[in-house]
Design a protein around this motif. Structure first.
Motif, PDB file in Angstrom:
ATOM      1  N   SER A   1      89.194  54.230  49.496  1.00  0.00           N
ATOM      2  CA  SER A   1      89.314  54.667  50.936  1.00  0.00           C
ATOM      3  C   SER A   1      90.106  53.603  51.592  1.00  0.00           C
ATOM      4  O   SER A   1      89.951  52.318  51.913  1.00  0.00           O
TER       5      SER A   1
ATOM      6  N   LEU B   1      89.566  48.400  57.344  1.00  0.00           N
ATOM      7  CA  LEU B   1      88.532  47.661  58.106  1.00  0.00           C
ATOM      8  C   LEU B   1      87.786  46.581  57.534  1.00  0.00           C
ATOM      9  O   LEU B   1      87.639  45.215  58.108  1.00  0.00           O
ATOM     10  N   PHE B   2      87.661  46.231  56.101  1.00  0.00           N
ATOM     11  CA  PHE B   2      87.043  45.280  55.576  1.00  0.00           C
ATOM     12  C   PHE B   2      88.247  44.212  55.690  1.00  0.00           C
ATOM     13  O   PHE B   2      87.465  42.975  55.751  1.00  0.00           O
TER      14      PHE B   2
ATOM     15  N   ALA C   1      90.762  53.658  55.159  1.00  0.00           N
ATOM     16  CA  ALA C   1      90.192  53.371  56.146  1.00  0.00           C
ATOM     17  C   ALA C   1      89.021  52.215  55.862  1.00  0.00           C
ATOM     18  O   ALA C   1      89.134  51.044  56.738  1.00  0.00           O
ATOM     19  N   MET C   2      88.378  51.999  54.815  1.00  0.00           N
ATOM     20  CA  MET C   2      87.431  51.202  54.406  1.00  0.00           C
ATOM     21  C   MET C   2      87.894  49.734  54.064  1.00  0.00           C
ATOM     22  O   MET C   2      87.801  48.822  54.795  1.00  0.00           O
ATOM     23  N   TYR C   3      89.262  49.764  53.381  1.00  0.00           N
ATOM     24  CA  TYR C   3      89.867  48.647  52.850  1.00  0.00           C
ATOM     25  C   TYR C   3      90.348  48.047  54.089  1.00  0.00           C
ATOM     26  O   TYR C   3      90.684  46.881  54.379  1.00  0.00           O
TER      27      TYR C   3
END
Length: 102
Positions: free
Chosen positions: A41, A47-48, A43-45
């Motif tokens: 993802s 944000l992370f 978006a996940m990476y």
């Protein structure tokens, strides 16, 4: 001279930092070797990576070395994966535009 004793809290924090940082290494190696990012993802990476960067800044502001080192290493690994994901997304978008023109 400061107090050099290591507390239980310090040991738990260091162990948590080591384990969470080490958990990223297999994923980073796999993505770098295969360049396969489709299942990851964006978006996940994104944000992370921002979150880990902020944790690193927090560690610097509070001089907590386990937080500084762990998040410094993790942000490098996460940013590597993120950059490969962004590159794949941009490449796929370019291929779709070229195909649409034909």
């Amino acid at each position: 001279q400061g107090d050099a004793t290591v507390t239980l809290e310090d040991m738990i924090g260091a162990a948590a930092a080591i384990l969470t940082t080490l958990s990223f290494i297999p994923q980073a190696i796999k993505v770098v070797r295969t360049r396969e990012t489709e299942a990851i993802s964006l978006a996940m990476y994104a944000l992370f990576t921002m979150g880990v960067t902020l944790w690193g800044i927090y560690g610097l502001m509070t001089w907590q070395w386990s937080i500084i080192i762990a998040n410094g290493i993790t942000v490098i690994l996460a940013a590597t994966i993120l950059s490969l994901k962004i590159s794949a997304v941009l490449s796929a978008a370019g291929a779709r535009r070229r195909a649409a023109r034909n």
